[in-house]
Design a protein around this motif. Structure first.
Motif, PDB file in Angstrom:
ATOM      1  N   VAL A 166       0.828  -1.213   0.000  1.00 34.78           N
ATOM      2  CA  VAL A 166       0.000   0.000   0.000  1.00 34.78           C
ATOM      3  C   VAL A 166       0.859   1.259   0.000  1.00 34.78           C
ATOM      4  CG1 VAL A 166      -1.967  -1.097   1.133  1.00 34.78           C
ATOM      5  CG2 VAL A 166      -0.168  -0.067   2.529  1.00 34.78           C
ATOM      6  N   ARG A 167       2.094   1.126  -0.450  1.00 35.91           N
ATOM      7  CA  ARG A 167       3.027   2.258  -0.435  1.00 35.91           C
ATOM      8  C   ARG A 167       2.490   3.460  -1.206  1.00 35.91           C
ATOM      9  NH1 ARG A 167       8.182   0.593  -3.368  1.00 35.91           N
ATOM     10  NH2 ARG A 167       6.651   0.667  -5.072  1.00 35.91           N
ATOM     11  N   ASP A 168       1.910   3.232  -2.374  1.00 38.38           N
ATOM     12  CA  ASP A 168       1.390   4.319  -3.202  1.00 38.38           C
ATOM     13  C   ASP A 168      -0.128   4.435  -3.122  1.00 38.38           C
ATOM     14  OD1 ASP A 168       3.981   4.906  -4.130  1.00 38.38           O
ATOM     15  OD2 ASP A 168       3.836   3.324  -5.639  1.00 38.38           O
ATOM     16  N   GLY A 169      -0.716   3.843  -2.111  1.00 40.68           N
ATOM     17  CA  GLY A 169      -2.167   3.896  -1.956  1.00 40.68           C
ATOM     18  C   GLY A 169      -2.613   5.186  -1.281  1.00 40.68           C
ATOM     19  N   PRO A 170      -3.920   5.316  -1.040  1.00 39.70           N
ATOM     20  CA  PRO A 170      -4.443   6.503  -0.361  1.00 39.70           C
ATOM     21  C   PRO A 170      -3.786   6.700   1.005  1.00 39.70           C
ATOM     22  CG  PRO A 170      -6.224   5.203  -1.287  1.00 39.70           C
ATOM     23  CD  PRO A 170      -4.989   4.385  -1.430  1.00 39.70           C
ATOM     24  N   SER A 171      -3.612   7.944   1.389  1.00 37.46           N
ATOM     25  CA  SER A 171      -2.955   8.258   2.663  1.00 37.46           C
ATOM     26  C   SER A 171      -3.721   7.637   3.821  1.00 37.46           C
ATOM     27  CB  SER A 171      -2.882   9.774   2.844  1.00 37.46           C
ATOM     28  OG  SER A 171      -2.292  10.101   4.081  1.00 37.46           O
ATOM     29  N   GLY A 172      -2.999   6.937   4.687  1.00 35.98           N
ATOM     30  CA  GLY A 172      -3.608   6.324   5.861  1.00 35.98           C
ATOM     31  C   GLY A 172      -4.199   4.960   5.629  1.00 35.98           C
ATOM     32  N   SER A 173      -4.165   4.452   4.402  1.00 35.61           N
ATOM     33  CA  SER A 173      -4.756   3.141   4.123  1.00 35.61           C
ATOM     34  C   SER A 173      -3.884   2.036   4.697  1.00 35.61           C
ATOM     35  CB  SER A 173      -4.928   2.947   2.615  1.00 35.61           C
ATOM     36  OG  SER A 173      -3.675   3.031   1.955  1.00 35.61           O
ATOM     37  N   ILE A 174      -4.504   0.903   4.946  1.00 36.59           N
ATOM     38  CA  ILE A 174      -3.794  -0.251   5.503  1.00 36.59           C
ATOM     39  C   ILE A 174      -4.093  -1.467   4.631  1.00 36.59           C
ATOM     40  CG2 ILE A 174      -3.856   0.634   7.858  1.00 36.59           C
ATOM     41  CD1 ILE A 174      -6.155  -1.332   8.410  1.00 36.59           C
ATOM     42  N   GLY A 175      -3.350  -2.531   4.852  1.00 34.95           N
ATOM     43  CA  GLY A 175      -3.550  -3.751   4.092  1.00 34.95           C
ATOM     44  C   GLY A 175      -3.376  -4.980   4.958  1.00 34.95           C
ATOM     45  N   VAL A 176      -4.001  -6.061   4.540  1.00 33.99           N
ATOM     46  CA  VAL A 176      -3.852  -7.370   5.178  1.00 33.99           C
ATOM     47  C   VAL A 176      -3.741  -8.390   4.051  1.00 33.99           C
ATOM     48  CG1 VAL A 176      -5.089  -6.759   7.293  1.00 33.99           C
ATOM     49  CG2 VAL A 176      -6.359  -7.654   5.320  1.00 33.99           C
ATOM     50  N   SER A 177      -3.465  -9.622   4.396  1.00 32.77           N
ATOM     51  CA  SER A 177      -3.369 -10.655   3.373  1.00 32.77           C
ATOM     52  C   SER A 177      -3.947 -11.958   3.885  1.00 32.77           C
ATOM     53  CB  SER A 177      -1.900 -10.859   2.956  1.00 32.77           C
ATOM     54  OG  SER A 177      -1.127 -11.291   4.062  1.00 32.77           O
ATOM     55  N   ASN A 178      -4.565 -12.687   2.982  1.00 33.87           N
ATOM     56  CA  ASN A 178      -5.025 -14.041   3.267  1.00 33.87           C
ATOM     57  C   ASN A 178      -5.099 -14.786   1.942  1.00 33.87           C
ATOM     58  OD1 ASN A 178      -7.791 -13.702   2.096  1.00 33.87           O
ATOM     59  ND2 ASN A 178      -8.006 -12.252   3.797  1.00 33.87           N
ATOM     60  N   GLY A 179      -5.364 -16.079   2.001  1.00 32.45           N
ATOM     61  CA  GLY A 179      -5.338 -16.897   0.792  1.00 32.45           C
ATOM     62  C   GLY A 179      -6.372 -16.514  -0.241  1.00 32.45           C
ATOM     63  N   SER A 180      -7.560 -16.082   0.202  1.00 30.93           N
ATOM     64  CA  SER A 180      -8.641 -15.808  -0.734  1.00 30.93           C
ATOM     65  C   SER A 180      -8.653 -14.369  -1.238  1.00 30.93           C
ATOM     66  CB  SER A 180      -9.996 -16.097  -0.068  1.00 30.93           C
ATOM     67  OG  SER A 180     -10.251 -15.186   0.989  1.00 30.93           O
ATOM     68  N   GLY A 181      -8.167 -13.426  -0.437  1.00 27.93           N
ATOM     69  CA  GLY A 181      -8.245 -12.024  -0.799  1.00 27.93           C
ATOM     70  C   GLY A 181      -9.535 -11.357  -0.368  1.00 27.93           C
ATOM     71  N   TRP A 182     -10.476 -12.136   0.183  1.00 28.34           N
ATOM     72  CA  TRP A 182     -11.727 -11.575   0.687  1.00 28.34           C
ATOM     73  C   TRP A 182     -11.659 -11.431   2.200  1.00 28.34           C
ATOM     74  CZ3 TRP A 182     -14.756  -9.416  -2.742  1.00 28.34           C
ATOM     75  CH2 TRP A 182     -14.745  -9.883  -4.060  1.00 28.34           C
ATOM     76  N   MET A 183     -12.567 -10.652   2.754  1.00 24.18           N
ATOM     77  CA  MET A 183     -12.563 -10.350   4.182  1.00 24.18           C
ATOM     78  C   MET A 183     -12.768 -11.613   5.014  1.00 24.18           C
ATOM     79  SD  MET A 183     -12.335  -7.718   6.319  1.00 24.18           S
ATOM     80  CE  MET A 183     -12.894  -6.226   5.501  1.00 24.18           C
ATOM     81  N   GLN A 184     -11.880 -11.816   5.994  1.00 25.74           N
ATOM     82  CA  GLN A 184     -12.001 -12.902   6.955  1.00 25.74           C
ATOM     83  C   GLN A 184     -12.249 -12.315   8.339  1.00 25.74           C
ATOM     84  OE1 GLN A 184     -11.955 -15.994   5.795  1.00 25.74           O
ATOM     85  NE2 GLN A 184     -11.330 -15.418   3.724  1.00 25.74           N
TER      86      GLN A 184
END
Length: 245
Positions: free
Chosen positions: A143-161
């Motif tokens: 998320v380096r070049d994403g919107p200011s203050g945005s965050i990221g997570v990761s999982n196998g599916s890419g959908w919310m867990q």
């Protein structure tokens, strides 16, 4: 209908259990406002879930929450998720007549679908988005070049867990500065990841009131689906640099 109303009709209608092609052409010519269209596929659950009883029950709960906690517009948030692909579909262009193939250069031919989780309040203020990536490990540069203050997570599916939703709630609480004495309302769909005990307990402790939309009704009742995600995807596609061949 012709049989039930005891109308005269050709014998072929009865043999084929349908009106003839000539009747169809005549009917369409008499009704120029009608056209033959392909309907969008709609699941039975969605078609039956959106009904007057469910909608009225939801708005009754919504009104009771507003009256009980005296919430103002800036304390009413809607949270939703959508998918953004890393390769967009090129828009229409002007090309020479008779040219069989018209191409546009993009970053790749097949993209990766990235989920965007966003919360917007009733006066238009947004919480920096969260991006669940379809990766086993998460790195900050995602998320380096994403919107200011945005965050990221990761999982196998890419959908919310469930674990990802807890992270989003902490992110949401940080930016809204909600407390048990200064509560905020978070309206969201009834996805299974939003129903965990840990998520509900965190909301109670931090002053977040969760209100779920009726099942299979987000296509009509979800404000983000109705008015935000569509324009967002159009703007996102238009900002992508595409070179015509």
């Amino acid at each position: 209908m012709a049989v039930n109303m005891k109308k005269k009709f050709p014998k072929s209608w009865k043999d084929n259990s349908m009106a003839g092609h000539d009747w169809y052409l005549g009917f369409m010519s008499r009704n120029p406002t009608l056209s033959l269209r392909s309907p969008e596929t709609t699941s039975m659950a969605r078609a039956t879930g959106f009904n007057e009883e469910n909608v009225l029950y939801f708005f009754d709960l919504y009104k009771r929450i507003l009256d009980e906690h005296k919430l103002e517009c800036m304390a009413i948030y809607n949270m939703g998720e959508t998918g953004l692909t890393t390769v967009q579909t090129p828009s229409k262009i002007i090309a020479q007549k008779g040219q069989k193939q018209v191409g546009s250069i993009t970053s790749a031919e097949r993209g990766t679908l990235i989920t965007l989780a966003l919360a917007v309040n009733a006066i238009g203020h947004t919480i920096p988005p969260m991006f669940p990536f379809p990766r086993k490990k998460y790195y900050d540069y995602f998320v380096r070049d994403g919107p200011s203050g945005s965050i990221g997570v990761s999982n196998g599916s890419g959908w919310m867990q469930e674990e990802d939703f807890i992270i989003f709630l902490k992110h949401f609480s940080k930016h809204t500065r909600c407390t048990p004495k200064s509560k905020v309302l978070l309206i969201l769909d009834n996805h299974i990841s939003h129903h965990s005990y840990s998520a509900v307990k965190f909301c109670i402790d931090t002053g977040i009131i969760l209100l779920s939309l009726p099942p299979h009704c987000t296509h009509k009742l979800q404000p983000l689906d109705r008015s935000v995600f569509g324009p967002l995807k159009k703007y996102y596609t238009s900002r992508k640099i595409i070179y015509n061949l």
